[in-house]
Design a protein around this motif. Structure first.
Motif, PDB file in Angstrom:
ATOM      1  N   ASP A   1       0.843  -1.170   0.117  1.00  0.00           N
ATOM      2  CA  ASP A   1       0.038   0.028  -0.091  1.00  0.00           C
ATOM      3  C   ASP A   1       0.915   1.244  -0.044  1.00  0.00           C
ATOM      4  N   TYR A   2       2.189   1.269   0.032  1.00  0.00           N
ATOM      5  CA  TYR A   2       2.935   2.335  -0.004  1.00  0.00           C
ATOM      6  C   TYR A   2       3.098   3.056  -1.480  1.00  0.00           C
ATOM      7  N   PRO A   3       2.756   4.068  -1.620  1.00  0.00           N
ATOM      8  CA  PRO A   3       2.596   5.094  -2.793  1.00  0.00           C
ATOM      9  C   PRO A   3       4.037   5.216  -3.219  1.00  0.00           C
ATOM     10  N   ALA A   4       4.637   4.280  -3.937  1.00  0.00           N
ATOM     11  CA  ALA A   4       6.131   4.335  -4.133  1.00  0.00           C
ATOM     12  C   ALA A   4       6.322   4.768  -5.705  1.00  0.00           C
ATOM     13  N   TYR A   5       5.309   4.776  -6.511  1.00  0.00           N
ATOM     14  CA  TYR A   5       5.307   4.899  -7.892  1.00  0.00           C
ATOM     15  C   TYR A   5       4.724   6.211  -8.783  1.00  0.00           C
ATOM     16  N   THR A   6       5.622   6.990  -9.076  1.00  0.00           N
ATOM     17  CA  THR A   6       4.968   8.266  -9.790  1.00  0.00           C
ATOM     18  C   THR A   6       3.984   7.762 -11.247  1.00  0.00           C
ATOM     19  N   MET A   7       3.149   8.761 -11.357  1.00  0.00           N
ATOM     20  CA  MET A   7       2.327   8.342 -12.543  1.00  0.00           C
ATOM     21  C   MET A   7       3.009   7.907 -13.746  1.00  0.00           C
ATOM     22  N   GLY A   8       4.056   8.598 -14.020  1.00  0.00           N
ATOM     23  CA  GLY A   8       5.071   8.409 -15.242  1.00  0.00           C
ATOM     24  C   GLY A   8       5.440   6.992 -15.283  1.00  0.00           C
ATOM     25  N   ARG A   9       6.160   6.639 -14.060  1.00  0.00           N
ATOM     26  CA  ARG A   9       6.747   5.120 -13.711  1.00  0.00           C
ATOM     27  C   ARG A   9       5.691   4.231 -13.781  1.00  0.00           C
ATOM     28  N   ALA A  10       4.555   4.416 -13.134  1.00  0.00           N
ATOM     29  CA  ALA A  10       3.319   3.530 -13.209  1.00  0.00           C
ATOM     30  C   ALA A  10       3.007   3.049 -14.660  1.00  0.00           C
ATOM     31  N   ALA A  11       2.793   4.262 -15.456  1.00  0.00           N
ATOM     32  CA  ALA A  11       2.171   4.056 -16.678  1.00  0.00           C
ATOM     33  C   ALA A  11       3.165   3.336 -17.651  1.00  0.00           C
ATOM     34  N   ASP A  12       4.584   3.632 -17.408  1.00  0.00           N
ATOM     35  CA  ASP A  12       5.495   2.723 -18.170  1.00  0.00           C
ATOM     36  C   ASP A  12       5.543   1.075 -17.504  1.00  0.00           C
ATOM     37  N   MET A  13       5.470   1.131 -16.373  1.00  0.00           N
ATOM     38  CA  MET A  13       5.359  -0.397 -15.892  1.00  0.00           C
ATOM     39  C   MET A  13       4.059  -0.895 -16.452  1.00  0.00           C
ATOM     40  N   LEU A  14       3.048  -0.421 -16.650  1.00  0.00           N
ATOM     41  CA  LEU A  14       1.802  -0.998 -17.244  1.00  0.00           C
ATOM     42  C   LEU A  14       1.651  -0.876 -18.709  1.00  0.00           C
ATOM     43  N   GLY A  15       2.500  -0.220 -19.376  1.00  0.00           N
ATOM     44  CA  GLY A  15       2.350  -0.249 -20.838  1.00  0.00           C
ATOM     45  C   GLY A  15       1.251   0.476 -21.094  1.00  0.00           C
ATOM     46  N   THR A  16       0.969   1.531 -20.565  1.00  0.00           N
ATOM     47  CA  THR A  16      -0.292   2.455 -20.731  1.00  0.00           C
ATOM     48  C   THR A  16       0.191   4.001 -20.960  1.00  0.00           C
ATOM     49  N   THR A  17      -1.053   4.786 -20.836  1.00  0.00           N
ATOM     50  CA  THR A  17      -0.678   6.151 -21.063  1.00  0.00           C
ATOM     51  C   THR A  17      -1.215   6.638 -19.600  1.00  0.00           C
ATOM     52  N   GLN A  18      -0.558   7.912 -19.327  1.00  0.00           N
ATOM     53  CA  GLN A  18      -1.021   8.718 -17.870  1.00  0.00           C
ATOM     54  C   GLN A  18      -2.514   8.854 -17.863  1.00  0.00           C
ATOM     55  N   GLY A  19      -3.093   9.214 -19.184  1.00  0.00           N
ATOM     56  CA  GLY A  19      -4.400   9.464 -19.178  1.00  0.00           C
ATOM     57  C   GLY A  19      -5.429   8.379 -18.948  1.00  0.00           C
ATOM     58  N   PHE A  20      -4.863   7.039 -19.083  1.00  0.00           N
ATOM     59  CA  PHE A  20      -5.474   5.941 -18.575  1.00  0.00           C
ATOM     60  C   PHE A  20      -5.649   5.933 -17.216  1.00  0.00           C
ATOM     61  N   LEU A  21      -4.529   5.968 -16.439  1.00  0.00           N
ATOM     62  CA  LEU A  21      -4.405   5.897 -15.075  1.00  0.00           C
ATOM     63  C   LEU A  21      -5.242   7.100 -14.329  1.00  0.00           C
ATOM     64  N   ARG A  22      -5.377   8.394 -15.190  1.00  0.00           N
ATOM     65  CA  ARG A  22      -6.217   9.309 -14.673  1.00  0.00           C
ATOM     66  C   ARG A  22      -7.752   8.878 -14.866  1.00  0.00           C
ATOM     67  N   ALA A  23      -8.060   8.336 -15.864  1.00  0.00           N
ATOM     68  CA  ALA A  23      -9.385   7.737 -16.238  1.00  0.00           C
ATOM     69  C   ALA A  23      -9.863   6.807 -15.017  1.00  0.00           C
ATOM     70  N   LEU A  24      -9.102   5.971 -14.619  1.00  0.00           N
ATOM     71  CA  LEU A  24      -9.328   5.180 -13.389  1.00  0.00           C
ATOM     72  C   LEU A  24      -9.358   5.806 -12.375  1.00  0.00           C
ATOM     73  N   GLY A  25      -8.590   6.859 -12.125  1.00  0.00           N
ATOM     74  CA  GLY A  25      -8.961   7.765 -10.990  1.00  0.00           C
ATOM     75  C   GLY A  25     -10.329   8.374 -10.885  1.00  0.00           C
ATOM     76  N   GLU A  26     -10.880   8.894 -12.099  1.00  0.00           N
ATOM     77  CA  GLU A  26     -12.026   9.539 -12.432  1.00  0.00           C
ATOM     78  C   GLU A  26     -13.203   8.643 -12.417  1.00  0.00           C
ATOM     79  N   ALA A  27     -12.855   7.323 -12.437  1.00  0.00           N
ATOM     80  CA  ALA A  27     -13.749   6.216 -12.248  1.00  0.00           C
ATOM     81  C   ALA A  27     -14.090   6.024 -11.035  1.00  0.00           C
ATOM     82  N   ARG A  28     -13.005   6.293 -10.235  1.00  0.00           N
ATOM     83  CA  ARG A  28     -12.877   6.114  -8.655  1.00  0.00           C
ATOM     84  C   ARG A  28     -12.386   4.481  -8.315  1.00  0.00           C
ATOM     85  N   LEU A  29     -11.829   3.805  -9.289  1.00  0.00           N
ATOM     86  CA  LEU A  29     -11.265   2.447  -9.284  1.00  0.00           C
ATOM     87  C   LEU A  29     -10.296   2.571  -8.498  1.00  0.00           C
ATOM     88  N   ILE A  30      -9.280   3.565  -8.679  1.00  0.00           N
ATOM     89  CA  ILE A  30      -8.166   3.594  -7.680  1.00  0.00           C
ATOM     90  C   ILE A  30      -7.888   5.193  -7.318  1.00  0.00           C
TER      91      ILE A  30
END
Length: 112
Positions: free
Chosen positions: A14-43
């Motif tokens: 649960d430790y927030p260790a990853y920046t948005m850019g690093r998280a997107a790189d690790m997942l092979g997705t865009t930062q916009g995708f991560l923002r969309a998950l936040g807007e949908a309140r999934l994470i």
């Protein structure tokens, strides 16, 4: 925080260790995708002192599951709902198993 405190958090899912850019790189997705998950309140990423989004390993696993569903053609809103329902089902199954164990341990022995 000392160095020993920081090392203790390396195993914390649960430790927030990853920046948005690093998280997107690790997942092979865009930062916009991560923002969309936040807007949908999934994470809901935590924010650094500077206001930047930070993600935990647990959140990255959820985002990876969402990406898997979206890659299969599921709309992002539906993917988020599926993941929430999967999580609720897993929790219900865990609680049921606990109740079953408790009932079995308190049942009187059968005499044959």
């Amino acid at each position: 925080m000392t160095a020993d405190d920081s090392f203790g958090r390396l195993d914390d899912d649960d430790y927030p260790a990853y920046t948005m850019g690093r998280a997107a790189d690790m997942l092979g997705t865009t930062q916009g995708f991560l923002r969309a998950l936040g807007e949908a309140r999934l994470i809901t990423p935590l924010r650094s002192e500077g206001g930047h989004r930070r993600y935990s390993r647990y959140q990255l696993r959820i985002a990876a599951r969402a990406r898997e569903l979206v890659d299969q053609g599921t709309p992002i809103e539906a993917a988020c709902r599926i993941i929430i329902l999967e999580d609720q089902l897993e929790e219900a199954q865990r609680i049921n198993a606990e109740y079953r164990r408790a009932a079995e341990s308190s049942a009187p022995p059968s005499s044959a």
